[in-house]
Design a protein around this motif. Structure first.
Motif, PDB file in Angstrom:
ATOM      1  N   ASP A  25      -7.757  -4.193  -5.963  1.00 13.56           N
ATOM      2  CA  ASP A  25      -6.303  -4.099  -5.893  1.00 13.56           C
ATOM      3  C   ASP A  25      -5.879  -3.983  -4.435  1.00 13.56           C
ATOM      4  O   ASP A  25      -6.419  -3.184  -3.674  1.00 13.56           O
ATOM      5  CB  ASP A  25      -5.840  -2.877  -6.686  1.00 13.56           C
ATOM      6  CG  ASP A  25      -4.332  -2.766  -6.781  1.00 13.56           C
ATOM      7  OD1 ASP A  25      -3.626  -3.583  -6.166  1.00 13.56           O
ATOM      8  OD2 ASP A  25      -3.870  -1.853  -7.478  1.00 13.56           O
ATOM      9  N   GLN A  63       0.808  -1.215   0.000  1.00 21.50           N
ATOM     10  CA  GLN A  63       0.000   0.000   0.000  1.00 21.50           C
ATOM     11  C   GLN A  63       0.849   1.276   0.000  1.00 21.50           C
ATOM     12  O   GLN A  63       0.482   2.255  -0.633  1.00 21.50           O
ATOM     13  CB  GLN A  63      -0.918   0.042   1.227  1.00 21.50           C
ATOM     14  CG  GLN A  63      -2.109  -0.846   1.132  1.00 21.50           C
ATOM     15  CD  GLN A  63      -3.041  -0.666   2.308  1.00 21.50           C
ATOM     16  OE1 GLN A  63      -2.633  -0.286   3.407  1.00 21.50           O
ATOM     17  NE2 GLN A  63      -4.319  -0.947   2.096  1.00 21.50           N
ATOM     18  N   SER A  83      -4.812  -8.869  -6.833  1.00 20.45           N
ATOM     19  CA  SER A  83      -6.220  -8.496  -6.921  1.00 20.45           C
ATOM     20  C   SER A  83      -7.096  -9.734  -6.902  1.00 20.45           C
ATOM     21  O   SER A  83      -6.688 -10.809  -7.282  1.00 20.45           O
ATOM     22  CB  SER A  83      -6.495  -7.674  -8.179  1.00 20.45           C
ATOM     23  OG  SER A  83      -6.316  -8.469  -9.327  1.00 20.45           O
ATOM     24  N   ILE A 135      -4.953  -0.511  -2.795  1.00 22.43           N
ATOM     25  CA  ILE A 135      -5.971   0.501  -2.489  1.00 22.43           C
ATOM     26  C   ILE A 135      -6.107   0.647  -0.971  1.00 22.43           C
ATOM     27  O   ILE A 135      -6.166  -0.343  -0.242  1.00 22.43           O
ATOM     28  CB  ILE A 135      -7.334   0.114  -3.106  1.00 22.43           C
ATOM     29  CG1 ILE A 135      -7.255   0.238  -4.627  1.00 22.43           C
ATOM     30  CG2 ILE A 135      -8.458   0.989  -2.557  1.00 22.43           C
ATOM     31  CD1 ILE A 135      -8.481  -0.248  -5.343  1.00 22.43           C
ATOM     32  N   ARG A 136      -6.156   1.889  -0.527  1.00 21.83           N
ATOM     33  CA  ARG A 136      -6.345   2.193   0.896  1.00 21.83           C
ATOM     34  C   ARG A 136      -7.770   2.701   1.070  1.00 21.83           C
ATOM     35  O   ARG A 136      -8.110   3.768   0.570  1.00 21.83           O
ATOM     36  CB  ARG A 136      -5.361   3.262   1.360  1.00 21.83           C
ATOM     37  CG  ARG A 136      -3.929   2.884   1.163  1.00 21.83           C
ATOM     38  CD  ARG A 136      -3.038   4.033   1.576  1.00 21.83           C
ATOM     39  NE  ARG A 136      -1.981   4.153   0.582  1.00 21.83           N
ATOM     40  CZ  ARG A 136      -1.256   5.214   0.390  1.00 21.83           C
ATOM     41  NH1 ARG A 136      -1.442   6.291   1.117  1.00 21.83           N
ATOM     42  NH2 ARG A 136      -0.321   5.241  -0.524  1.00 21.83           N
ATOM     43  N   SER A 137      -8.592   1.949   1.772  1.00 19.04           N
ATOM     44  CA  SER A 137      -9.979   2.374   2.007  1.00 19.04           C
ATOM     45  C   SER A 137     -10.018   3.647   2.833  1.00 19.04           C
ATOM     46  O   SER A 137     -10.907   4.461   2.700  1.00 19.04           O
ATOM     47  CB  SER A 137     -10.766   1.271   2.716  1.00 19.04           C
ATOM     48  OG  SER A 137     -10.767   0.109   1.921  1.00 19.04           O
TER      49      SER A 137
END
Length: 175
Positions: free
Chosen positions: A149, A135, A144, A152-154
């Motif tokens: 992916d 990340q 993925s 990706i940082r929520s």
């Protein structure tokens, strides 16, 4: 209105879990420094007191931490609707059994359960570490599942806390 309330609940949960992660991380550093100090100064009595305390209450700590981590991950996938990536799934595979194992350890302590706990947590730390690395440091690693992916940082709180950092902190604390 429902969407606003849901977003508010997600933000509150992110803040609570991130703050718990921050406090736990600080506690881990302080505890590690304390243990190092005790070992360097060769204070056997204090070392034995800590070992005795962890032997007595360790299963409770593991149960609480693994339960909070499990419920947190379920909140993010089932309520917040964050679709877990491949590495999130693997972290869950190593965290979820710890709830059951630590529950059993509350009544029956065996070396076998401690060994399994250590193995699960070490593997969990490695996977969460790779995820966090992916990340922040090297987001071009391919990962993925269902089009999600792993880079990706929520969300990011306190400048560094993401879901994988929460997992790293939980696994290290359990270890």
């Amino acid at each position: 209105k429902k969407a606003f309330l849901k977003l508010k609940m997600i933000n509150i949960t992110n803040t609570i879990l991130s703050t718990l992660t921050l406090i736990t991380g600080i506690t881990l550093v302080v505890f590690s420094l304390l243990i190092l100090y005790i070992k360097i100064t060769k204070q056997k009595k204090e070392h034995e007191q800590i070992k005795k305390h962890l032997n007595k209450y360790g299963a409770i700590y593991i149960f609480i931490i693994s339960t909070v981590a499990t419920l947190g991950s379920l909140f993010y996938s089932e309520i917040a609707k964050y679709t877990p990536c491949t590495l999130c799934w693997f972290q869950r595979i190593f965290m979820y059994p710890l709830v059951i194992i630590s529950g059993v350890m509350l009544t029956k302590r065996t070396k076998e359960l401690l060994k399994v706990t250590k193995i699960l947590t070490i593997i969990g730390v490695i996977i969460a570490g790779i995820h966090y690395f992916n990340q922040f440091i090297f987001p071009t690693l391919t990962c993925s599942m269902n089009g999600i992916d792993c880079a990706i940082r929520s969300f990011v709180t306190y400048g560094y806390i993401t879901i994988p950092m929460m997992a790293i902190t939980a696994f290290i604390t359990i270890l």
